[in-house]
Write an enzyme that holds these catalytic residues in place. Structure first.
Site, PDB file in Angstrom:
ATOM      1  N   TYR A  98      -5.379  24.522  23.017  1.00  0.00           N
ATOM      2  CA  TYR A  98      -4.913  23.515  23.989  1.00  0.00           C
ATOM      3  C   TYR A  98      -4.589  22.208  23.268  1.00  0.00           C
ATOM      4  O   TYR A  98      -3.518  21.619  23.472  1.00  0.00           O
ATOM      5  CB  TYR A  98      -5.991  23.286  25.053  1.00  0.00           C
ATOM      6  CG  TYR A  98      -5.624  22.230  26.083  1.00  0.00           C
ATOM      7  CD1 TYR A  98      -4.761  22.530  27.130  1.00  0.00           C
ATOM      8  CD2 TYR A  98      -6.143  20.936  26.008  1.00  0.00           C
ATOM      9  CE1 TYR A  98      -4.422  21.557  28.082  1.00  0.00           C
ATOM     10  CE2 TYR A  98      -5.811  19.963  26.940  1.00  0.00           C
ATOM     11  CZ  TYR A  98      -4.947  20.282  27.980  1.00  0.00           C
ATOM     12  OH  TYR A  98      -4.606  19.320  28.905  1.00  0.00           O
ATOM     13  N   SER A  99      -5.507  21.758  22.401  1.00  0.00           N
ATOM     14  CA  SER A  99      -5.298  20.487  21.691  1.00  0.00           C
ATOM     15  C   SER A  99      -4.024  20.559  20.856  1.00  0.00           C
ATOM     16  O   SER A  99      -3.222  19.608  20.844  1.00  0.00           O
ATOM     17  CB  SER A  99      -6.495  20.184  20.776  1.00  0.00           C
ATOM     18  OG  SER A  99      -7.681  20.093  21.524  1.00  0.00           O
ATOM     19  N   SER A 127      -2.170  15.072  26.396  1.00  0.00           N
ATOM     20  CA  SER A 127      -3.604  15.001  26.712  1.00  0.00           C
ATOM     21  C   SER A 127      -4.281  14.194  25.615  1.00  0.00           C
ATOM     22  O   SER A 127      -3.852  14.228  24.457  1.00  0.00           O
ATOM     23  CB  SER A 127      -4.219  16.402  26.734  1.00  0.00           C
ATOM     24  OG  SER A 127      -5.638  16.302  26.687  1.00  0.00           O
ATOM     25  N   GLY A 152       5.427  21.682  37.430  1.00  0.00           N
ATOM     26  CA  GLY A 152       4.029  21.817  37.854  1.00  0.00           C
ATOM     27  C   GLY A 152       3.727  20.907  39.023  1.00  0.00           C
ATOM     28  O   GLY A 152       2.679  20.252  39.069  1.00  0.00           O
ATOM     29  N   ASN A 174       5.182  18.058  33.313  1.00  0.00           N
ATOM     30  CA  ASN A 174       3.750  18.014  33.634  1.00  0.00           C
ATOM     31  C   ASN A 174       3.080  19.393  33.624  1.00  0.00           C
ATOM     32  O   ASN A 174       1.870  19.485  33.421  1.00  0.00           O
ATOM     33  CB  ASN A 174       3.601  17.356  35.010  1.00  0.00           C
ATOM     34  CG  ASN A 174       2.259  17.634  35.648  1.00  0.00           C
ATOM     35  OD1 ASN A 174       1.259  17.002  35.297  1.00  0.00           O
ATOM     36  ND2 ASN A 174       2.204  18.594  36.566  1.00  0.00           N
ATOM     37  N   ARG A 227       0.473  21.389  42.366  1.00  0.00           N
ATOM     38  CA  ARG A 227      -0.948  21.003  42.441  1.00  0.00           C
ATOM     39  C   ARG A 227      -1.223  19.802  41.541  1.00  0.00           C
ATOM     40  O   ARG A 227      -0.408  19.431  40.705  1.00  0.00           O
ATOM     41  CB  ARG A 227      -1.836  22.169  41.984  1.00  0.00           C
ATOM     42  CG  ARG A 227      -1.755  23.369  42.868  1.00  0.00           C
ATOM     43  CD  ARG A 227      -2.744  24.467  42.468  1.00  0.00           C
ATOM     44  NE  ARG A 227      -2.397  25.130  41.231  1.00  0.00           N
ATOM     45  CZ  ARG A 227      -3.092  25.021  40.104  1.00  0.00           C
ATOM     46  NH1 ARG A 227      -4.190  24.294  40.068  1.00  0.00           N
ATOM     47  NH2 ARG A 227      -2.713  25.649  39.006  1.00  0.00           N
ATOM     48  N   ILE A 276      -9.141  13.974  34.409  1.00  0.00           N
ATOM     49  CA  ILE A 276      -8.610  13.611  35.730  1.00  0.00           C
ATOM     50  C   ILE A 276      -9.145  14.625  36.754  1.00  0.00           C
ATOM     51  O   ILE A 276      -9.278  15.817  36.438  1.00  0.00           O
ATOM     52  CB  ILE A 276      -7.051  13.644  35.716  1.00  0.00           C
ATOM     53  CG1 ILE A 276      -6.467  12.811  34.552  1.00  0.00           C
ATOM     54  CG2 ILE A 276      -6.483  13.196  37.064  1.00  0.00           C
ATOM     55  CD1 ILE A 276      -6.656  11.320  34.627  1.00  0.00           C
ATOM     56  N   LYS A 281      -0.859  20.256  22.829  1.00  0.00           N
ATOM     57  CA  LYS A 281      -0.620  18.892  23.296  1.00  0.00           C
ATOM     58  C   LYS A 281      -0.241  17.967  22.135  1.00  0.00           C
ATOM     59  O   LYS A 281       0.556  17.041  22.317  1.00  0.00           O
ATOM     60  CB  LYS A 281      -1.852  18.356  24.032  1.00  0.00           C
ATOM     61  CG  LYS A 281      -2.117  19.097  25.357  1.00  0.00           C
ATOM     62  CD  LYS A 281      -0.981  18.890  26.338  1.00  0.00           C
ATOM     63  CE  LYS A 281      -1.264  19.418  27.724  1.00  0.00           C
ATOM     64  NZ  LYS A 281      -0.190  19.134  28.693  1.00  0.00           N
TER      65      LYS A 281
END
Ligand code: NAP
Length: 238
Positions: free
Chosen positions: A146-147, A133, A8, A81, A11, A179, A150
């Site tokens: 998502y959680s 995260s 990744g 990443n 970006r 971020i 991670k």
């Protein structure tokens, strides 16, 4: 020990890492998926080698690692990443959403590390930094998938640190807070202000500052640090 692979890298945080490691004189390859223009620009700017691959696809990952090893000879540092976000009610999350986010965020980390660690084991040296995260630690409402993707990286990091430690390989996980990257472009002003207020240091994190920290735990000097889950979140998850 100067060859780095960053997933990744086209970006955001990954790009900041490509810039940091090349500035420090490391030889860098990075994986990107959709952002070809940005990847080519970054490659021209830094001299880093850009490799197109979808980290959720084990066959593409295998090809990408062959490419990186052919170009650099070895991979001494791996920064896992690449990632995507998903903001949705849990009950609206489809099977496709689930497989997409798990296979990218956790699967990508798993598949890339599995290929790269074979080379690190042969060289009896390695530094692996997984980007988790803070939501993997504390959980985010409307970001259940998502959680979970991670949180999986936490267990992966600890188990792998135990298995690869005897081979001279350190494995750690950094859990960033909010971020300033495109990943957060979906968040409105009010949500961003609330997140800032809930962060003890009272600000949104900076990708370049995070890249400096990733660099600091990925060098040869950090050989006694392994299996750690480190928050880089302004104190959010305390
Ligand atoms: P970003 O700006 O959206 O960049 C994501 C990067 O991941 C891009 O380079 C993208 O490449 C790459 N990527 C996504 N899916 C990929 C795939 N299937 N295969 C290969 N590359 C893929 O996000 P970011 O904020 O820099 O996030 C980087 C990491 O930090 C992620 O793991 C994210 O979960 C984590 N993180 C971010 C924050 C935050 O607040 N920003 C907080 C905590 C954790 P292409 O564009 O080329 O497809």
């Amino acid at each position: 020990m100067k060859n780095v692979l960053i997933t990744g890298g086209s970006r955001g945080i990954g790009r900041a890492c490509v810039e940091k490691f090349t500035r420090e004189g490391y030889t860098v390859s990075f994986i990107y998926n959709n952002s070809a223009t940005a990847a080519i620009e970054l490659s021209n700017l830094t001299g880093a080698h850009a490799i197109k691959a979808d980290v959720s696809n084990p066959d593409q990952v295998q090809g990408a690692i062959v490419d990186a090893l052919t170009t650099m000879g070895s991979i001494d540092i791996l920064i896992n990443n690449a990632g995507i976000s998903l903001i949705k009610l849990f009950t609206d999350t489809t099977d496709e959403d689930y497989y997409n986010i798990m296979n990218t965020n956790f699967g990508g980390t798993f598949f890339v590390t599995r290929e790269v660690s074979k080379n690190m084991i042969s060289n009896h040296y390695g530094r692996i930094v997984n980007i988790g995260s803070m939501w993997g630690k504390v959980g985010a409402s409307c970001e259940v998938a998502y959680s979970a993707s991670k949180s999986a990286i936490e267990g992966f990091t600890k188990a792998l640190a135990k298995e690869l430690g005897p081979s001279g390989i350190c494995v750690n996980c950094i859990e960033p807070g909010v971020i300033n990257t495109e990943m957060n472009s979906e968040l409105d002003e009010t949500t961003l202000a609330e997140l800032k207020n809930e962060t003890p240091v009272g600000k949104i994190g900076d990708a370049n500052e995070l890249a400096e920290f990733i660099y600091s735990i990925a060098t040869e000097k950090s050989g006694f640090l392994t299996g750690q889950i480190i928050g880089f979140d302004g104190g959010f998850a305390i």
